[in-house]
Write an enzyme that holds these catalytic residues in place. Structure first.
Site, PDB file in Angstrom:
ATOM      1  N   LYS A   1     -10.133  -7.110   7.637  1.00 21.96           N
ATOM      2  CA  LYS A   1      -9.313  -6.444   8.736  1.00 21.96           C
ATOM      3  C   LYS A   1      -9.664  -6.996   9.949  1.00 21.96           C
ATOM      4  O   LYS A   1     -10.669  -6.852  10.443  1.00 21.96           O
ATOM      5  CB  LYS A   1      -8.955  -4.934   8.866  1.00 21.96           C
ATOM      6  CG  LYS A   1      -8.273  -4.417   7.627  1.00 21.96           C
ATOM      7  CD  LYS A   1      -8.172  -2.989   7.718  1.00 21.96           C
ATOM      8  CE  LYS A   1      -7.591  -2.266   6.452  1.00 21.96           C
ATOM      9  NZ  LYS A   1      -7.745  -0.724   6.451  1.00 21.96           N
TER      10      LYS A   1
ATOM     11  N   GLU B   1     -11.130   0.753  -3.677  1.00 18.04           N
ATOM     12  CA  GLU B   1     -11.325   0.436  -2.184  1.00 18.04           C
ATOM     13  C   GLU B   1     -11.950   1.774  -1.552  1.00 18.04           C
ATOM     14  O   GLU B   1     -11.624   2.791  -1.613  1.00 18.04           O
ATOM     15  CB  GLU B   1     -10.006   0.093  -1.562  1.00 18.04           C
ATOM     16  CG  GLU B   1     -10.041  -0.399  -0.044  1.00 18.04           C
ATOM     17  CD  GLU B   1      -8.954  -0.728   0.542  1.00 18.04           C
ATOM     18  OE1 GLU B   1      -7.920  -1.116  -0.275  1.00 18.04           O
ATOM     19  OE2 GLU B   1      -8.945  -0.822   1.833  1.00 18.04           O
TER      20      GLU B   1
ATOM     21  N   SER C   1       0.754  -1.251   0.080  1.00 16.86           N
ATOM     22  CA  SER C   1      -0.062  -0.107   0.015  1.00 16.86           C
ATOM     23  C   SER C   1       1.033   1.214  -0.098  1.00 16.86           C
ATOM     24  O   SER C   1       1.733   1.462   0.888  1.00 16.86           O
ATOM     25  CB  SER C   1      -0.849   0.116   1.118  1.00 16.86           C
ATOM     26  OG  SER C   1      -1.671   1.116   1.502  1.00 16.86           O
TER      27      SER C   1
ATOM     28  N   ASP D   1      -7.234   2.858  -3.091  1.00 20.39           N
ATOM     29  CA  ASP D   1      -7.574   2.874  -1.821  1.00 20.39           C
ATOM     30  C   ASP D   1      -8.106   4.582  -1.560  1.00 20.39           C
ATOM     31  O   ASP D   1      -7.076   5.440  -1.521  1.00 20.39           O
ATOM     32  CB  ASP D   1      -7.016   2.539  -0.916  1.00 20.39           C
ATOM     33  CG  ASP D   1      -7.822   2.520   0.383  1.00 20.39           C
ATOM     34  OD1 ASP D   1      -9.133   2.898   0.579  1.00 20.39           O
ATOM     35  OD2 ASP D   1      -7.276   1.783   1.433  1.00 20.39           O
TER      36      ASP D   1
ATOM     37  N   GLY E   1      -4.350  -4.041   5.942  1.00 18.78           N
ATOM     38  CA  GLY E   1      -3.437  -3.753   6.764  1.00 18.78           C
ATOM     39  C   GLY E   1      -3.476  -2.634   7.555  1.00 18.78           C
ATOM     40  O   GLY E   1      -4.424  -1.831   7.058  1.00 18.78           O
TER      41      GLY E   1
ATOM     42  N   LYS F   1      -2.914   5.139  -2.552  1.00 18.89           N
ATOM     43  CA  LYS F   1      -3.757   5.983  -1.725  1.00 18.89           C
ATOM     44  C   LYS F   1      -4.504   7.126  -2.921  1.00 18.89           C
ATOM     45  O   LYS F   1      -3.587   7.591  -3.305  1.00 18.89           O
ATOM     46  CB  LYS F   1      -3.253   6.451  -0.401  1.00 18.89           C
ATOM     47  CG  LYS F   1      -3.157   5.288   0.657  1.00 18.89           C
ATOM     48  CD  LYS F   1      -4.644   5.078   0.996  1.00 18.89           C
ATOM     49  CE  LYS F   1      -3.936   3.809   2.116  1.00 18.89           C
ATOM     50  NZ  LYS F   1      -5.433   3.198   2.549  1.00 18.89           N
TER      51      LYS F   1
ATOM     52  N   LYS G   1      -1.159  -0.920  -4.432  1.00 17.15           N
ATOM     53  CA  LYS G   1      -2.166  -0.140  -3.842  1.00 17.15           C
ATOM     54  C   LYS G   1      -1.788   1.191  -3.873  1.00 17.15           C
ATOM     55  O   LYS G   1      -0.834   1.471  -3.263  1.00 17.15           O
ATOM     56  CB  LYS G   1      -2.937  -0.799  -2.712  1.00 17.15           C
ATOM     57  CG  LYS G   1      -3.738   0.261  -1.947  1.00 17.15           C
ATOM     58  CD  LYS G   1      -4.359  -0.618  -1.052  1.00 17.15           C
ATOM     59  CE  LYS G   1      -4.679   0.154   0.334  1.00 17.15           C
ATOM     60  NZ  LYS G   1      -5.256  -0.984   1.300  1.00 17.15           N
TER      61      LYS G   1
ATOM     62  N   ASP H   1     -14.269  -1.476   2.827  1.00 19.72           N
ATOM     63  CA  ASP H   1     -12.768  -1.744   3.783  1.00 19.72           C
ATOM     64  C   ASP H   1     -13.733  -1.187   5.091  1.00 19.72           C
ATOM     65  O   ASP H   1     -14.509  -1.901   5.697  1.00 19.72           O
ATOM     66  CB  ASP H   1     -11.707  -0.999   3.646  1.00 19.72           C
ATOM     67  CG  ASP H   1     -10.857  -0.808   5.042  1.00 19.72           C
ATOM     68  OD1 ASP H   1     -11.163  -1.330   6.021  1.00 19.72           O
ATOM     69  OD2 ASP H   1      -9.439  -0.308   4.841  1.00 19.72           O
TER      70      ASP H   1
HETATM   71  O1  LIG Z   1      -0.573  -1.968   6.527  1.00 18.26           O
HETATM   72  C1  LIG Z   1      -0.496  -1.662   5.361  1.00 18.26           C
HETATM   73  O2  LIG Z   1       0.750  -1.561   4.808  1.00 18.26           O
HETATM   74  C2  LIG Z   1      -1.969  -1.059   4.727  1.00 18.26           C
HETATM   75  C3  LIG Z   1      -1.910   0.425   5.000  1.00 18.26           C
HETATM   76  C4  LIG Z   1      -3.258   1.058   4.762  1.00 18.26           C
HETATM   77  O3  LIG Z   1      -3.521   0.865   3.430  1.00 18.26           O
HETATM   78  C5  LIG Z   1      -4.206   1.359   5.723  1.00 18.26           C
HETATM   79  C6  LIG Z   1      -3.352   2.042   6.926  1.00 18.26           C
HETATM   80  C7  LIG Z   1      -3.801   2.694   7.898  1.00 18.26           C
HETATM   81  C8  LIG Z   1      -5.071   2.698   7.959  1.00 18.26           C
HETATM   82  C9  LIG Z   1      -6.037   2.161   6.868  1.00 18.26           C
HETATM   83  C10 LIG Z   1      -5.412   1.759   5.754  1.00 18.26           C
HETATM   84  C11 LIG Z   1      -6.461   1.281   4.661  1.00 18.26           C
HETATM   85  O4  LIG Z   1      -6.187   0.072   4.198  1.00 18.26           O
HETATM   86  O5  LIG Z   1      -7.491   1.663   4.451  1.00 18.26           O
HETATM   87 MG   LIG Z   2      -8.360   0.675   3.100  1.00 14.81          MG
END
Ligand SMILES: O=C(O)CCC(=O)c1ccccc1C(=O)O
Ligand SMILES: [Mg+2]
Length: 368
Positions: A263, A214, A136, A189, A291, A164, A162, A239
């Site tokens: 999660k 996402e 991510s 995401d 994650g 953001k 992925k 999510d």
């Molecule tokens: O742990 C990772 O590498 C994923 C990181 C990530 O996308 C995330 C990290 C913190 C809070 C929300 C998210 C998410 O998936 O939306």
């Molecule tokens: Mg997410």
């Protein structure tokens, strides 16, 4: 299962790199580690995914500490637990507070697996031997900085990238990544950054062949996600919207998503994660493990749950070195050619590094 005592530790770790999403930036991590000690002399471990600010969901380190200390732990100490599945029933009178419940429940699962000389993956009914790993990538200061990071991750062997996104950091970056990496499995995401007014805007993402988008819309809105999915070719993955197996059923029946990110913390533990996994499997909905920038204990639980059969898409389960200078478990989680092998030892299969954990502990409390 005979619980002798429970230790809560608040620890603080520096992230190797700040992580930015549409809701904010994390520079370091304060979080709670749970250790459940049995009369037989074994320890089960859990990690809460809550952070200091209530920006991903409503929970924080402090609310977790309160809910665990004043409600959940007293309930556990009084109860007679035969199997970890009993824990979610026990906690049912306490509303929501999913991360707090999950951290304790995960520790009980680890303890149960250790008491029965099973890997946690086996105890959960896992079948896979190795898992595909995705990464991510947060929001950056420039498109070029993002492209160089993506290049690095592709070279490291990650099976899926992925990114953001948020308004103003979406079409341009997806297009730029596609230009340089036409074949890489790519997804985006949004962490709830759009509204239903953005349908025409989001439709422009369809041409880039994303494996999914996402959580484009608000966390408590599966109605508009269903409207949006009807107008999008790209599959929607939920999510933030999914906390229970009932949430998942409703979202699937409404057509709000075609994929679910699971999660453990967000759904209150491993038992609920398994239930959602099984429901999705029966409805033809693939799942993958999300994650929350976990340290080693939380990461180990994520790896174990990903052994279930319907985790068919790469997870956000990057190795320890992606996040930390030094992780709190030994051995650290390693990735080879985009895969993580399952650990062989009982329970979570990694040993907590007690020396390091003691150094990082800000405050602790023992309940017996
Ligand atoms: O742990 C990772 O590498 C994923 C990181 C990530 O996308 C995330 C990290 C913190 C809070 C929300 C998210 C998410 O998936 O939306
Ligand atoms: Mg997410």
């Amino acid at each position: 299962m005979d619980i002798k005592s429970i230790v809560l530790r608040q620890v603080k770790m520096d992230l190797l790199h700040p992580f930015t999403t549409s809701v904010g930036t994390e520079y370091d991590k304060d979080f709670i580690l749970v250790e459940v000690l049995s009369k037989s002399g074994l320890s089960g471990w859990g990690e809460s995914v809550s952070i200091v600010e209530p920006i991903y969901n409503e929970e924080t380190v402090q609310t977790n500490w309160h809910i665990m200390s004043d409600f959940l732990i007293p309930m556990l100490m009084k109860a007679s637990i035969q199997h970890p599945d009993d824990v979610s029933d026990l906690f049912r009178p306490i509303r929501r507070n999913f991360n707090a419940k999950a951290a304790l429940e995960c520790a009980i699962w680890d303890l149960y697996a250790k008491e029965n000389s099973l890997t946690l993956a086996k105890a959960l009914g896992g079948v896979k031997q190795q898992i595909e790993v995705g990464v991510s990538v947060g929001i950056k200061n420039s498109v070029d900085e993002l492209l160089r990071q993506v290049e690095g991750y592709v070279n490291e062997g990650y099976k899926r990238i992925k990114v953001k996104i948020k308004p103003e950091w979406d079409l341009e970056i997806v297009k730029a990544i596609r230009r340089e990496f036409p074949q890489v499995p790519l997804m985006a995401d949004a962490n709830c950054a759009y509204t239903i007014e953005d349908i025409p805007h989001l439709q422009q993402l369809d041409e880039f062949g994303l494996t999914m988008i996402e959580q484009p819309l608000d966390s408590d809105d599966i109605i508009d996600h269903a409207k949006l999915q009807k107008e999008l070719q790209t599959p929607i993955c939920l999510d933030e919207s999914i906390h229970t197996v009932e949430d998942a059923r409703k979202a699937i029946e409404l057509g709000s998503c075609k994929i679910i990110n699971l999660k453990i913390g967000r759904v209150g533990g491993l038992t609920e994660t398994k239930k959602i996994h099984d429901l999705c499997e029966s409805r033809g909905i693939p799942v993958w493990c999300g994650g929350m920038l976990e340290a080693g204990i939380g990461r180990a639980h994520n790896i174990a749950i990903t052994s279930l059969a319907n985790f068919t898409l790469p997870g956000d389960t990057a190795p320890s070195s992606h996040y930390w200078k030094k992780d709190i478990i030994t051995p650290e989680v390693k990735m080879k050619d985009g895969y993580i092998e399952f650990p062989k030892g009982d329970g979570i299969g990694y040993e907590p590094n007690m020396k390091l954990i003691d150094e990082l502990t800000v405050v602790s409390r023992t309940f017996s």
